[in-house]
Design a protein around this motif. Sequence first.
Motif, PDB file in Angstrom:
ATOM      1  N   SER A 105       0.832  -1.204   0.000  1.00 33.59           N
ATOM      2  CA  SER A 105       0.000   0.000   0.000  1.00 33.59           C
ATOM      3  C   SER A 105       0.863   1.250   0.000  1.00 33.59           C
ATOM      4  CB  SER A 105      -0.906   0.032   1.232  1.00 33.59           C
ATOM      5  OG  SER A 105      -1.762  -1.076   1.254  1.00 33.59           O
ATOM      6  N   VAL A 106       0.573   2.149  -0.938  1.00 34.24           N
ATOM      7  CA  VAL A 106       1.287   3.422  -1.005  1.00 34.24           C
ATOM      8  C   VAL A 106       0.259   4.557  -1.008  1.00 34.24           C
ATOM      9  CG1 VAL A 106       3.363   2.536  -2.135  1.00 34.24           C
ATOM     10  CG2 VAL A 106       1.424   3.286  -3.531  1.00 34.24           C
ATOM     11  N   VAL A 107       0.683   5.729  -0.521  1.00 34.38           N
ATOM     12  CA  VAL A 107      -0.205   6.887  -0.446  1.00 34.38           C
ATOM     13  C   VAL A 107       0.518   8.133  -0.925  1.00 34.38           C
ATOM     14  CG1 VAL A 107      -1.683   6.052   1.422  1.00 34.38           C
ATOM     15  CG2 VAL A 107       0.407   7.258   1.987  1.00 34.38           C
ATOM     16  N   ARG A 108      -0.285   9.119  -1.341  1.00 33.93           N
ATOM     17  CA  ARG A 108       0.241  10.448  -1.669  1.00 33.93           C
ATOM     18  C   ARG A 108      -0.893  11.440  -1.528  1.00 33.93           C
ATOM     19  NH1 ARG A 108       0.078  12.373  -7.707  1.00 33.93           N
ATOM     20  NH2 ARG A 108      -1.813  11.316  -8.315  1.00 33.93           N
ATOM     21  N   LEU A 109      -0.553  12.719  -1.469  1.00 37.26           N
ATOM     22  CA  LEU A 109      -1.574  13.761  -1.423  1.00 37.26           C
ATOM     23  C   LEU A 109      -2.368  13.736  -2.721  1.00 37.26           C
ATOM     24  CD1 LEU A 109       0.309  16.875  -0.006  1.00 37.26           C
ATOM     25  CD2 LEU A 109      -1.248  15.358   1.205  1.00 37.26           C
ATOM     26  N   ALA A 110      -3.652  14.043  -2.630  1.00 42.27           N
ATOM     27  CA  ALA A 110      -4.479  14.125  -3.827  1.00 42.27           C
ATOM     28  C   ALA A 110      -4.086  15.359  -4.655  1.00 42.27           C
ATOM     29  CB  ALA A 110      -5.954  14.181  -3.450  1.00 42.27           C
ATOM     30  N   HIS A 111      -3.745  16.439  -3.966  1.00 49.21           N
ATOM     31  CA  HIS A 111      -3.312  17.658  -4.637  1.00 49.21           C
ATOM     32  C   HIS A 111      -2.424  18.427  -3.665  1.00 49.21           C
ATOM     33  CE1 HIS A 111      -3.411  21.634  -6.484  1.00 49.21           C
ATOM     34  NE2 HIS A 111      -3.757  21.007  -7.593  1.00 49.21           N
ATOM     35  N   PRO A 112      -1.255  18.889  -4.108  1.00 55.42           N
ATOM     36  CA  PRO A 112      -0.301  19.491  -3.164  1.00 55.42           C
ATOM     37  C   PRO A 112      -0.746  20.807  -2.545  1.00 55.42           C
ATOM     38  CG  PRO A 112       0.435  19.864  -5.399  1.00 55.42           C
ATOM     39  CD  PRO A 112      -0.767  18.943  -5.486  1.00 55.42           C
ATOM     40  N   ARG A 113      -1.508  21.618  -3.253  1.00 53.11           N
ATOM     41  CA  ARG A 113      -1.866  22.933  -2.721  1.00 53.11           C
ATOM     42  C   ARG A 113      -3.186  22.940  -1.968  1.00 53.11           C
ATOM     43  NH1 ARG A 113      -1.112  25.918  -8.023  1.00 53.11           N
ATOM     44  NH2 ARG A 113       0.331  24.362  -8.754  1.00 53.11           N
ATOM     45  N   ALA A 114      -3.843  21.792  -1.881  1.00 58.18           N
ATOM     46  CA  ALA A 114      -5.146  21.752  -1.222  1.00 58.18           C
ATOM     47  C   ALA A 114      -5.067  21.207   0.203  1.00 58.18           C
ATOM     48  CB  ALA A 114      -6.109  20.908  -2.048  1.00 58.18           C
ATOM     49  N   THR A 115      -3.853  20.897   0.669  1.00 64.41           N
ATOM     50  CA  THR A 115      -3.683  20.335   2.013  1.00 64.41           C
ATOM     51  C   THR A 115      -2.559  21.074   2.723  1.00 64.41           C
ATOM     52  OG1 THR A 115      -4.339  18.168   1.193  1.00 64.41           O
ATOM     53  CG2 THR A 115      -3.221  18.222   3.308  1.00 64.41           C
ATOM     54  N   ARG A 116      -2.802  21.434   3.982  1.00 69.36           N
ATOM     55  CA  ARG A 116      -1.733  22.031   4.783  1.00 69.36           C
ATOM     56  C   ARG A 116      -1.865  21.568   6.224  1.00 69.36           C
ATOM     57  NH1 ARG A 116      -5.367  25.933   5.917  1.00 69.36           N
ATOM     58  NH2 ARG A 116      -4.956  27.790   7.026  1.00 69.36           N
ATOM     59  N   MET A 117      -0.758  21.612   6.934  1.00 69.98           N
ATOM     60  CA  MET A 117      -0.723  21.134   8.309  1.00 69.98           C
ATOM     61  C   MET A 117      -0.229  22.250   9.220  1.00 69.98           C
ATOM     62  SD  MET A 117       1.735  18.278  10.079  1.00 69.98           S
ATOM     63  CE  MET A 117       3.158  19.357  10.025  1.00 69.98           C
ATOM     64  N   THR A 118      -0.824  22.333  10.402  1.00 72.37           N
ATOM     65  CA  THR A 118      -0.338  23.241  11.438  1.00 72.37           C
ATOM     66  C   THR A 118      -0.324  22.474  12.758  1.00 72.37           C
ATOM     67  OG1 THR A 118      -2.522  24.083  12.030  1.00 72.37           O
ATOM     68  CG2 THR A 118      -1.343  25.272  10.308  1.00 72.37           C
ATOM     69  N   VAL A 119       0.375  23.019  13.725  1.00 74.27           N
ATOM     70  CA  VAL A 119       0.339  22.473  15.076  1.00 74.27           C
ATOM     71  C   VAL A 119      -0.365  23.518  15.931  1.00 74.27           C
ATOM     72  CG1 VAL A 119       1.694  21.742  17.064  1.00 74.27           C
ATOM     73  CG2 VAL A 119       2.423  21.107  14.753  1.00 74.27           C
ATOM     74  N   GLU A 120      -1.474  23.106  16.531  1.00 71.58           N
ATOM     75  CA  GLU A 120      -2.278  24.006  17.360  1.00 71.58           C
ATOM     76  C   GLU A 120      -2.547  23.333  18.695  1.00 71.58           C
ATOM     77  OE1 GLU A 120      -5.842  24.899  15.177  1.00 71.58           O
ATOM     78  OE2 GLU A 120      -4.730  25.555  13.404  1.00 71.58           O
ATOM     79  N   ALA A 121      -2.183  23.981  19.760  1.00 77.88           N
ATOM     80  CA  ALA A 121      -2.415  23.483  21.116  1.00 77.88           C
ATOM     81  C   ALA A 121      -1.903  22.058  21.289  1.00 77.88           C
ATOM     82  CB  ALA A 121      -3.902  23.569  21.471  1.00 77.88           C
TER      83      ALA A 121
END
Length: 124
Positions: free
Chosen positions: A6-22
């Motif tokens: 099983s392999v994975v990748r983002l569906a689209h690079p500019r439509a996903t972002r990550m932050t660290v909150e609390a």
Amino acid sequence: EFGPASVVRLAHPRATRMTVEAGECVVYHAHTNSVRFEGAEEGRLVFDIAVAPAVEALVRSYPGWLPALELPVMEVDSEDEGGDSEEDGDEDEDEAKPDSGRAVVLGMVEELVREGALVLRTLA
């Protein structure tokens, strides 16, 4: 279900972002919006901080595919958590850490696939 192929990748690079909150890993994505209408709110998924390296690896590797079972997991120090048992608890806790971290990352992958933020493929 995930297997060694099983392999994975983002569906689209500019439509996903990550932050660290609390102290949590928050993934924002716009995959519930259609191409013609972007009126829906951005998706917001909250995960344990242990998945942050996996999300970062997915963002950085696009358009490449990564093995789902090999995504990195952050080791979270849990010295202050559940200090009830001195002898047996510490040994069992150390043995369970890698598996529990992997389960958290695979749960994150499943949720992001369901939301359309990740693409899952099984190699032949």
